[in-house]
Design a protein around this motif. Sequence first.
Motif, PDB file in Angstrom:
ATOM      1  N   THR A   1      12.814   3.631  35.271  1.00  0.00           N
ATOM      2  CA  THR A   1      11.269   3.466  34.934  1.00  0.00           C
ATOM      3  C   THR A   1      11.246   2.974  33.337  1.00  0.00           C
TER       4      THR A   1
ATOM      5  N   THR B   1       9.618  -4.629  40.773  1.00  0.00           N
ATOM      6  CA  THR B   1      10.252  -3.513  40.110  1.00  0.00           C
ATOM      7  C   THR B   1      11.636  -3.591  39.965  1.00  0.00           C
TER       8      THR B   1
ATOM      9  N   ALA C   1       5.913   0.585  37.095  1.00  0.00           N
ATOM     10  CA  ALA C   1       6.057   1.490  35.595  1.00  0.00           C
ATOM     11  C   ALA C   1       5.333   0.876  34.429  1.00  0.00           C
TER      12      ALA C   1
ATOM     13  N   ASN D   1       2.110   5.151  35.298  1.00  0.00           N
ATOM     14  CA  ASN D   1       2.612   4.190  36.282  1.00  0.00           C
ATOM     15  C   ASN D   1       1.368   3.671  37.223  1.00  0.00           C
TER      16      ASN D   1
END
Length: 214
Positions: free
Chosen positions: A211, A89, A59, A68
């Motif tokens: 995100t 992440t 992201a 992304n």
Amino acid sequence: MKETVRVILADDHSSVRHGLRSLLSAAPHVRVVGEAADTQALAELLDHYHCDVIISDVAMPGIGGESNAVSLLRRVLRESPHPQVVVLTMIHHTHTLLGLLHIGVGAIVDKRDAPDSLLGAIEAVVAGTLWLSGHARRALEAADPSSQPRLGVLSPREWEIFQMYAHGMTIDRIARTLDRSSKTISTQKRSAMRKLGLTSEVELADYARQTGLI
């Protein structure tokens, strides 16, 4: 690991890159050969530096209107030979994690697990072994066993519409802003959700939060 493992770090937050660099500096056989704050910079690094492992968030600002790094990582993993990819992440959406594994990502490390898991993930992917950190593994274990990877690459327009919708704009307002019909916008929004494995507005909102879109 006996031989030096060359690593490229990619994350749009300088504090995260600094923390990763400090963490990896404690490993005598790991050498950071480059850092990138967005997908364009990562692509340029890969053109100029050989590395064994890419550690990348997904992201972060991308190429050609994307937001992304998935499409770039997919291209990298289609090459032969290619560096191994460790995704770092905070995303815990099941279909997105499954999709990352589907395109060949060798390890998924939740950022909350990084201090205890990142070096293990590097060792695993270099040895050709899949690695999931604790939070990532639990997210996948909670999935329906029949779930199939559905991650797709969004077009720049699909991603633009998805972001606008996630920020609270209605379909009609997006249509007026982009000078398109509401039917077209609705179709592209549904396509974006399908590619991301999102089946409801609740999942869409959750994905947007994970995100950093909202």
